[in-house]
Design a protein around this motif. Structure first.
Motif, PDB file in Angstrom:
ATOM      1  N   ASN A 108       0.831  -1.214   0.000  1.00 38.98           N
ATOM      2  CA  ASN A 108       0.000   0.000   0.000  1.00 38.98           C
ATOM      3  C   ASN A 108       0.858   1.254   0.000  1.00 38.98           C
ATOM      4  OD1 ASN A 108      -2.305  -1.612   0.067  1.00 38.98           O
ATOM      5  ND2 ASN A 108      -2.426  -1.576   2.302  1.00 38.98           N
ATOM      6  N   ASP A 109       1.900   1.247   0.830  1.00 43.22           N
ATOM      7  CA  ASP A 109       2.785   2.412   0.888  1.00 43.22           C
ATOM      8  C   ASP A 109       3.514   2.609  -0.433  1.00 43.22           C
ATOM      9  OD1 ASP A 109       2.053   2.916   3.467  1.00 43.22           O
ATOM     10  OD2 ASP A 109       3.834   2.044   4.392  1.00 43.22           O
ATOM     11  N   LEU A 110       3.932   1.507  -1.055  1.00 46.24           N
ATOM     12  CA  LEU A 110       4.625   1.610  -2.339  1.00 46.24           C
ATOM     13  C   LEU A 110       3.703   2.195  -3.399  1.00 46.24           C
ATOM     14  CD1 LEU A 110       7.227   1.022  -3.899  1.00 46.24           C
ATOM     15  CD2 LEU A 110       6.295  -1.234  -4.462  1.00 46.24           C
ATOM     16  N   GLY A 111       2.426   1.832  -3.358  1.00 47.72           N
ATOM     17  CA  GLY A 111       1.481   2.399  -4.306  1.00 47.72           C
ATOM     18  C   GLY A 111       1.367   3.911  -4.170  1.00 47.72           C
ATOM     19  N   GLU A 112       1.357   4.398  -2.936  1.00 44.30           N
ATOM     20  CA  GLU A 112       1.310   5.847  -2.701  1.00 44.30           C
ATOM     21  C   GLU A 112       2.570   6.524  -3.217  1.00 44.30           C
ATOM     22  OE1 GLU A 112      -1.129   7.631  -1.509  1.00 44.30           O
ATOM     23  OE2 GLU A 112      -2.493   5.978  -1.049  1.00 44.30           O
ATOM     24  N   LEU A 113       3.722   5.913  -2.943  1.00 49.90           N
ATOM     25  CA  LEU A 113       4.988   6.489  -3.395  1.00 49.90           C
ATOM     26  C   LEU A 113       5.086   6.477  -4.917  1.00 49.90           C
ATOM     27  CD1 LEU A 113       7.436   4.952  -0.760  1.00 49.90           C
ATOM     28  CD2 LEU A 113       6.703   7.336  -0.927  1.00 49.90           C
ATOM     29  N   PHE A 114       4.574   5.422  -5.542  1.00 50.54           N
ATOM     30  CA  PHE A 114       4.612   5.343  -6.998  1.00 50.54           C
ATOM     31  C   PHE A 114       3.770   6.456  -7.611  1.00 50.54           C
ATOM     32  CE2 PHE A 114       2.991   3.221 -11.000  1.00 50.54           C
ATOM     33  CZ  PHE A 114       4.149   3.435 -11.719  1.00 50.54           C
ATOM     34  N   GLU A 115       2.633   6.722  -7.017  1.00 49.82           N
ATOM     35  CA  GLU A 115       1.785   7.819  -7.497  1.00 49.82           C
ATOM     36  C   GLU A 115       2.539   9.148  -7.452  1.00 49.82           C
ATOM     37  OE1 GLU A 115      -2.061  10.202  -5.786  1.00 49.82           O
ATOM     38  OE2 GLU A 115      -2.145   8.003  -5.757  1.00 49.82           O
ATOM     39  N   GLN A 116       3.241   9.405  -6.362  1.00 47.90           N
ATOM     40  CA  GLN A 116       4.010  10.644  -6.253  1.00 47.90           C
ATOM     41  C   GLN A 116       5.172  10.668  -7.236  1.00 47.90           C
ATOM     42  OE1 GLN A 116       2.868  13.221  -4.459  1.00 47.90           O
ATOM     43  NE2 GLN A 116       1.156  11.804  -4.125  1.00 47.90           N
TER      44      GLN A 116
END
Length: 343
Positions: free
Chosen positions: A134-142
């Motif tokens: 989940n955290d990686l998904g947020e970072l990928f978006e940024q």
């Protein structure tokens, strides 16, 4: 993540290509600091064992388990003609112990993949569980937003929070405004499963489950802009609109008619692009990316049921080096070469 993870991957790859796929930390002696922040061969070995290495017997056990599972699931993954599409355990553990050398590296490229975003995903998932994904998904978006901000002739807006029937909702992830185009970008960190890579009978179900929502989000945001919704007042509604779904891993041939025909047609002409395509697209030097996108969409529209490919649209346009990728490389040990020691 352990200290020196990326540096260790670079070191293992370099050693494997120069030493016939073999590596021993004791070879480094006093040169260890030139490759990683780890201070001793024992510390280096500990990171290798924790994240990169597995035993030959474990690989055999995984192979046997896959063979036993295949008949129960109906997966033809062990067919010799299909093995290249199935999961290779060397992707997760590219270094093997149990032979006549301390570490054997059968496929050096798998070590590089271990330090890629996809490799880090599985490493983090193994150690930290779903929270890491989940955290990686947020970072990928940024990260996608950082790439879009490199465009010299566009303004980039983050997702917009708006109200609908007293409920708070969000637009797509990024809105890129050119003088002649509005590009709506939705980011998805999903990746193709083995069943999808194998082309199983239910591939359409797999595909739509992962990407269908993105098309609806793009169409919804385009409609809100066109309707002059208050929260979108700063986004111009007087120019063409295109969509882009950005994925972390390539979905090969995803924009071909055979695949796009099982996805929603959508109101907005939309391409599906891997992050590598975006990293190139934002560095085009001879024209505006908006011109390339419009031409690509028009070319794709002549194929019924087909999409349009960003990679194909880029064609032979000259590209600059991507400064974000350059910065990432320079942060690794191999990005800071040391001067040779004088004899």
């Amino acid at each position: 993540m352990d200290q020196g993870y990326v540096g260790v991957a670079q070191l293992l790859f370099s050693a494997a290509t120069q030493r016939d796929g073999r590596f021993d930390p004791d070879w480094l002696d006093g040169d260890l600091n030139a490759f990683t922040d780890l201070t001793t061969p024992a510390a280096l070995a500990a990171v290798i064992d924790r994240h990169f290495a597995t035993s030959a017997q474990t690989l055999k056990n995984e192979e046997a388990a896959a063979a036993a599972q295949a008949p129960a699931t109906g997966t033809p993954a062990l067919d010799p003609a299909l093995r290249r599409f199935s999961y290779n355990p060397l992707r997760g553990r590219p270094v093997v112990t149990g032979y006549d050398t301390r570490y054997l590296i059968p496929v050096p490229a798998a070590v590089v993949a271990k330090a890629s975003p996809l490799g880090l995903y599985f490493t983090g998932l193994e150690g930290l569980g779903e929270a890491f994904a989940n955290d990686l998904g947020e970072l990928f978006e940024q990260y996608v937003g950082r790439q879009l901000h490199l465009l010299p002739d566009a303004s980039v807006h983050p997702e917009i929070v708006y109200t609908e029937q007293r409920d708070e909702k969000k637009s797509i992830d990024w809105i890129v405004v050119f003088d002649d185009l509005v590009l709506l970008v939705e980011v998805k960190s999903v990746r193709p499963t083995m069943q999808l890579r194998l082309g199983a009978k239910d591939f359409a179900t797999e595909l739509t489950a992962k990407l269908k929502k993105a098309f609806g989000q793009i169409d919804k945001t385009a409609a809100l802009i066109a309707a002059g919704k208050e929260e979108f007042a700063h986004i111009p509604a007087d120019r063409p609109v295109l969509g882009m779904v950005v994925t972390m891993e390539p979905y090969h041939m995803i924009n071909a008619p055979e695949f796009r025909s099982v996805l929603p047609a959508g109101v907005v002409s939309t391409t599906i692009a891997a992050i590598g395509e975006v990293e190139d697209a934002v560095t085009v030097t001879d024209t505006s990316l908006s011109t390339i996108l419009v031409a690509g969409a028009q070319a794709g529209a002549v194929t019924p049921g087909g999409g349009w490919s960003l990679r194909t649209a880029l064609g032979d346009h000259p590209l600059e080096m991507n400064p974000i990728l350059d910065q990432a490389w320079e942060a690794t040990p191999f990005g800071q070469p040391e001067a040779p020691t004088q004899p």
